[in-house]
Design a protein around this motif. Structure first.
Motif, PDB file in Angstrom:
ATOM      1  N   ASP A   6       0.828  -1.209   0.000  1.00 29.24           N
ATOM      2  CA  ASP A   6       0.000   0.000   0.000  1.00 29.24           C
ATOM      3  C   ASP A   6       0.861   1.259   0.000  1.00 29.24           C
ATOM      4  OD1 ASP A   6      -2.423  -1.418   0.038  1.00 29.24           O
ATOM      5  OD2 ASP A   6      -2.297  -1.663   2.217  1.00 29.24           O
ATOM      6  N   ASP A  65       3.646   1.436  -1.501  1.00 30.75           N
ATOM      7  CA  ASP A  65       4.088   1.539  -2.896  1.00 30.75           C
ATOM      8  C   ASP A  65       2.982   2.056  -3.813  1.00 30.75           C
ATOM      9  OD1 ASP A  65       6.618   0.527  -2.308  1.00 30.75           O
ATOM     10  OD2 ASP A  65       5.976  -1.556  -2.591  1.00 30.75           O
ATOM     11  N   ASP A  66       1.728   1.714  -3.507  1.00 29.59           N
ATOM     12  CA  ASP A  66       0.613   2.047  -4.401  1.00 29.59           C
ATOM     13  C   ASP A  66      -0.563   2.597  -3.583  1.00 29.59           C
ATOM     14  OD1 ASP A  66      -1.130   2.284  -6.493  1.00 29.59           O
ATOM     15  OD2 ASP A  66      -1.365   0.125  -6.859  1.00 29.59           O
ATOM     16  N   ALA A 109      -4.294   2.257  -4.998  1.00 26.75           N
ATOM     17  CA  ALA A 109      -5.025   1.006  -4.816  1.00 26.75           C
ATOM     18  C   ALA A 109      -5.667   0.951  -3.437  1.00 26.75           C
ATOM     19  CB  ALA A 109      -4.080  -0.176  -5.015  1.00 26.75           C
ATOM     20  N   ASP A 142      -2.776   2.608 -15.407  1.00 23.77           N
ATOM     21  CA  ASP A 142      -1.622   3.194 -16.076  1.00 23.77           C
ATOM     22  C   ASP A 142      -1.517   2.603 -17.479  1.00 23.77           C
ATOM     23  OD1 ASP A 142      -0.593   0.655 -15.777  1.00 23.77           O
ATOM     24  OD2 ASP A 142       0.750   1.195 -14.117  1.00 23.77           O
TER      25      ASP A 142
END
Length: 445
Positions: free
Chosen positions: A407, A409-410, A413, A426
């Motif tokens: 999470d 990292d992204d 999401a 993306d």
């Protein structure tokens, strides 16, 4: 060729005989200096008295009271007590910080009023946590060293030793344990001159529900910033309260952190070959060499895969804690003109660690610095902007709800899961969908 006489044996024999007879090792002033003990020879004599007392205890445990007393002595050496003005400034900062923090987090206030602490008070309040981290390492190293040293004692000395003290192995373990405890005391005493608050190193050092600032260190923190001391005190008071409120309201968090640290410590094995290499040619009366080995981490073996996994979990949790505190503090201190400059100073200190924190990492083999602090703070900012402070704070209600390293990292999401939507696609996602539908991807521009 005639072998050179071994001039270490008389020193070892003399050391053991003096210890067995209740005396102290020779040249106490030099030994005290080598061990980094404040108070010189008198401190070493007190240390040896504590050692003889601990050796009379049948359980053979390390007397960690030695660490507490050495740390308190180091913390108080040459340090003036906080002035009434400094204490009043801290109290006023906490009063305002409580009100500002209520606007940026849903977590409830602490049951105890936050306080100003002296360095010595900080030492005594936090030492139980430091001992919890250090004890497994100390026990394993002391047991390994004592076993090797016992095997290396010349037969004539071993016979005399066995006659006077049948349980010599326990005695030597406690000698090593006592020196390790003294080293821990020196490290924590050094930390006491660096930290500005109870939560300054990320882990919950103070008992549950307590928050504190150290006025003496607060002034040192503000030096060179060209920022009004009142602003600095208020910013750090908000950070400290945010940290304490988080651990107070997320009751499971303290246990999870300590369990992860315990997993790290329990998998610590001592490399016997490494210890034997250290023991070759080592004179046990050379306290300076033993101190150097402890403080440099020379006897700490490389991390195992289990330890690396525990360390990764610890770093993620610490980054999530510090990142959340950063975001909440930024929202609460937006009225302060120099809030960003103070926050950046705090982040730099946490990223590099001070001399005391680095010394603790060498002593125990455990670093307490979050390596992904900025990424975690960015994630919490994204979550706050998307769902608000109350929904953000609800993620701390259960460990299963806490964001993961993925999470961090992204964050998109994570926000999509929280809002019931889908994260933005993306270029790679779109091209993969086109391929699955049998469509040709557009030519590159």
């Amino acid at each position: 060729m005639v072998d050179e006489p071994d001039d270490r044996e008389p020193d070892l024999q003399e050391m053991l005989r003096r210890m067995l007879s209740g005396g102290t090792p020779p040249d106490t002033a030099a030994l005290a200096k080598a061990m980094g003990l404040p108070g010189g020879a008198s401190a070493l004599e007190q240390l040896m008295a504590q050692l003889r007392q601990s050796m009379s205890q049948p359980d053979g445990r390390i007397d960690w009271g030695i660490a507490t007393e050495q740390a308190a002595a180091a913390a108080g050496a040459g340090a003036l007590s906080a002035t009434d003005r400094q204490v009043d400034e801290v109290r006023q900062a906490f009063t305002v910080a409580q009100l500002w923090l209520d606007e940026s987090t849903s977590f409830e206030t602490l049951p105890e009023s936050p306080t100003a602490m002296t360095r010595t008070e900080w030492v005594r309040a936090t030492m139980p946590f430091w001992v919890q981290l250090a004890e497994p390492v100390a026990i394993r190293i002391a047991e390994s060293l004592s076993t090797i040293f016992t095997d290396r004692i010349p037969p004539e000395i071993a016979g005399e030793l066995a006659a006077r003290m049948p349980d010599a192995g326990r005695m030597l373990r406690q000698v090593c344990g006592t020196i390790f405890a003294a080293q821990l005391g020196a490290v924590v005493g050094g930390l006491a001159s660096e930290v500005v608050s109870g939560g300054d190193v990320g882990v919950p050092l103070l008992p549950d529900g307590r928050a504190a600032l150290l006025p003496q260190n607060l002034d040192a923190f503000a030096e060179g910033l060209d920022i009004d001391l009142q602003q600095v005190a208020l910013h750090l008071a908000v950070r400290e309260l945010a940290h304490a409120r988080l651990f107070r309201n997320a009751r499971w968090l303290r246990l999870q952190l300590t369990s992860t640290i315990r997993d790290f410590a329990e998998d610590l094995g001592v490399d016997v070959d490494q210890v034997e290499r250290f023991a070759e040619g080592f004179d046990p009366t050379d306290t300076e060499r033993l101190k150097e080995a402890f403080s440099s981490g020379e006897l700490i073996p490389p991390k195992t895969p289990t330890q690396e996994a525990a360390l990764a979990r610890l770093e993620t949790t610490l980054a999530l804690v510090e990142g959340w505190v950063d975001v909440v503090t930024a929202d609460a201190t937006k009225r302060l003109p120099k809030a960003d400059a103070i926050a950046e100073t705090v982040r730099r200190r946490r990223a590099t660690g001070g001399p005391g924190e680095q010394a603790f990492a060498s002593l125990v083999g455990l670093e307490l610095r979050p390596r992904r602090l900025r990424e975690a703070a960015s994630m919490w900012r994204t979550v706050t902007d998307a769902v608000g402070a109350e929904a953000r704070d609800a993620l701390w209600s259960h460990p299963d709800l806490l964001p993961t390293a993925a999470d961090v990292d992204d964050p998109a999401a994570l926000v999509a899961r929280l809002t019931g939507g889908e994260p933005p696609k993306d270029d790679v996602d779109r091209e993969l969908e086109d391929l699955l539908r049998g469509e040709e991807p557009p030519p590159p521009v």
